[in-house]
Design an enzyme around this catalytic site. Structure first.
Site, PDB file in Angstrom:
ATOM      1  N   ASP A 100       0.800  -1.314   0.004  1.00  0.00           N
ATOM      2  CA  ASP A 100       0.031   0.078  -0.073  1.00  0.00           C
ATOM      3  C   ASP A 100       0.787   1.192   0.086  1.00  0.00           C
ATOM      4  OD1 ASP A 100      -2.320  -1.417  -0.123  1.00  0.00           O
ATOM      5  OD2 ASP A 100      -2.150  -1.645   2.314  1.00  0.00           O
ATOM      6  N   HIS A 124      -6.762  -4.970  -3.346  1.00  0.00           N
ATOM      7  CA  HIS A 124      -7.119  -4.470  -1.980  1.00  0.00           C
ATOM      8  C   HIS A 124      -7.322  -2.862  -2.447  1.00  0.00           C
ATOM      9  CE1 HIS A 124      -6.994  -3.839   2.016  1.00  0.00           C
ATOM     10  NE2 HIS A 124      -5.633  -3.173   2.264  1.00  0.00           N
TER      11      HIS A 124
END
Length: 348
Positions: A100, A124
């Site tokens: 991320d 995600h």
């Protein structure tokens, strides 16, 4: 596509029978999947797609650990292993599978090299949902899709090699081409999903961050550690405390619960265990639910995302992470676990 109903709540489920591999290959025949990142998800998903006959290339920073690992797995520099900008340019489905924090850092390069009609694929919802913190705002002329395996990339690969499949969620955030749904579902089967349930980017990330910090990893370890410490403080040996806390759970009870459900487990244990579990589970629920409510609020408001980006982007992140991991590794509980695992009959 199957519709299931649970207490009146209907959900749409995509199964392999909806997408036989011939249909998957036909749908993706003109696509080049560029996998950006070669962590556990990137590695597992890319190798599964390659084995399924999908055209795959890998995009990485040249010369790093992941680049070398990809070479060891058979990806060829200059052909199927490329620098990130070149891979994005050549791909038509861009699997954005960096961490991320890594997605935030690499986004300007990725965005600059996207082509109209590409599909930007995530596993995600983090970067898109928390765009105010990541800066990841997809352009309007691409599809934005998600397939999120419910397990680590290691499990994605292992279950594929065993001829099984992992359950995944899927979502379409933006449909520019009119083909986003087909692309998503075909990719979901191609990467090794056994079945997929429909979600949204926001629901995926909120449930995922809560689950990881909760019963999947954070909370379960906290409970294990609390029970282990109490047993040791009361004079039980390390091996006994570990067996009664972790080993019996992971090797006996959890697999049975996974196969048959908790109701079956309660009906098929000793009456003493049954009575104790029924008497105590609500006490644990009542004690922990406020913590989960605080956790969900922290996830929903973006506080957890903020912390992830801040900590994981620090230049000394890996060094500090190793200190935390070493503390767990060197604890008595996991030293006991290492010894106990060696006693399992299959290791004899």
């Amino acid at each position: 596509m199957k519709t299931i109903s649970i207490d009146g709540h209907e959900e749409h489920i995509v199964e392999r029978s909806d997408w036989p591999m011939e249909k998957v290959r036909e749908t993706l025949k003109d696509e080049t999947v560029a996998v950006i990142g070669y962590g556990v998800q990137g590695r597992g998903q890319s190798l599964n797609m390659k084995d399924n006959g999908i055209k795959v290339i890998i995009g990485l920073r040249e010369g790093g650990h992941s680049w070398k690992l990809a070479q060891e797995d058979g990806w060829v520099p200059g052909e199927t292993l490329l620098p990130i900008p070149e891979a994005v340019q050549k791909g038509t489905i861009i699997q954005y599978l960096l961490s991320d924090a890594g997605q935030k850092d690499a986004w300007p390069v990725v965005k600059e090299n996207l082509n109209e009609g590409d599909a930007l694929y995530f596993s995600h919802g983090f970067s898109v949902v928390f765009k105010d913190q990541t800066g990841v705002v997809p352009p309007e002329n691409v599809d934005v899709i998600l397939v999120a395996p419910k397990g680590s990339g290691t499990t994605v690969r292992r279950l594929f090699l065993e001829g099984r499949g992992i359950n995944s969620s899927y979502a379409v955030f933006q449909d520019f081409t009119g083909r986003a749904s087909d692309r998503t579902q075909a990719m979901g089967i191609a990467v090794g999903s056994g079945y997929m349930f429909e979600t949204t980017f926001e629901k995926e990330v909120l449930s995922d961050l809560t689950g990881e910090r909760g019963v999947l990893m954070g909370a379960i370890y906290g409970l294990w550690l609390a029970q282990y410490e109490v047993l040791r403080e009361q004079g039980h040996s390390p091996s006994e405390a570990f067996n009664e806390t972790v080993e019996e759970a992971t090797q006996s009870l959890y697999p049975l619960i996974g196969e048959n459900g908790m109701d079956w487990m309660y009906a098929n244990c000793s009456t003493t265990a049954q009575r104790g579990a029924l008497d105590w589970f609500k006490k644990f629920r009542d004690a922990s639910k406020p913590v989960f409510e605080d956790l969900y609020e922290s996830v929903k408001t973006g506080k957890e995302a903020e912390r992830v980006i801040e900590v994981n982007s620090a230049p000394d992140y890996r060094e500090k992470l190793q200190v935390e991991l070493d503390e767990i590794h060197n604890s008595e509980m996991w030293k006991a676990g290492e010894v106990v695992r060696q006693l399992r009959p299959e290791r004899a």
